[in-house]
Design an enzyme around this catalytic site. Structure first.
Site, PDB file in Angstrom:
ATOM      1  N   PHE A 143      44.252  27.841  49.450  1.00  0.00           N
ATOM      2  CA  PHE A 143      44.125  29.135  48.785  1.00  0.00           C
ATOM      3  C   PHE A 143      42.666  29.559  48.680  1.00  0.00           C
ATOM      4  CE2 PHE A 143      48.051  27.229  47.323  1.00  0.00           C
ATOM      5  CZ  PHE A 143      48.955  28.240  47.612  1.00  0.00           C
ATOM      6  N   CYS A 144      42.461  30.859  48.537  1.00  0.00           N
ATOM      7  CA  CYS A 144      41.133  31.465  48.465  1.00  0.00           C
ATOM      8  C   CYS A 144      40.264  30.754  47.422  1.00  0.00           C
ATOM      9  CB  CYS A 144      41.277  32.939  48.111  1.00  0.00           C
ATOM     10  SG  CYS A 144      39.747  33.851  48.183  1.00  0.00           S
ATOM     11  N   PRO A 145      39.053  30.388  47.740  1.00  0.00           N
ATOM     12  CA  PRO A 145      38.300  30.686  48.970  1.00  0.00           C
ATOM     13  C   PRO A 145      38.365  29.585  50.016  1.00  0.00           C
ATOM     14  CG  PRO A 145      36.792  29.789  47.374  1.00  0.00           C
ATOM     15  CD  PRO A 145      38.165  29.788  46.721  1.00  0.00           C
TER      16      PRO A 145
END
Length: 80
Positions: A17-19
């Site tokens: 998941f981001c980042p």
């Protein structure tokens, strides 16, 4: 339909998941040589916006953003 470029390196960040995917892309970019084509696989929707923005900001070439089955593939060419 444009012919897709074969990547020199594939970074599979699906499930991250981001980042995370962007960090994996930057890590792969640093290890790549000028002229290499890097393909990033990501299942995080934010990567579809973040990665192309980083590629543009870093002065590299965005070859394409492709919607695949359950993930997005972002392809860049390292030019600097």
């Amino acid at each position: 339909m444009a012919e897709e470029v074969k990547p020199t390196k594939v970074i599979d960040a699906r499930g991250s998941f981001c980042p995370g995917p962007l960090m994996e892309l930057i890590k792969g970019y640093k290890q790549a040589k000028v002229g290499d084509v890097i393909s990033l696989y990501s299942s995080d929707n934010g990567t579809k916006v973040d990665a192309p923005a980083w590629i543009k900001k870093s002065g590299n070439e965005l070859i394409g953003v492709y919607d695949r089955d359950g993930y997005v593939e972002i392809v860049l060419k390292k030019v600097r």
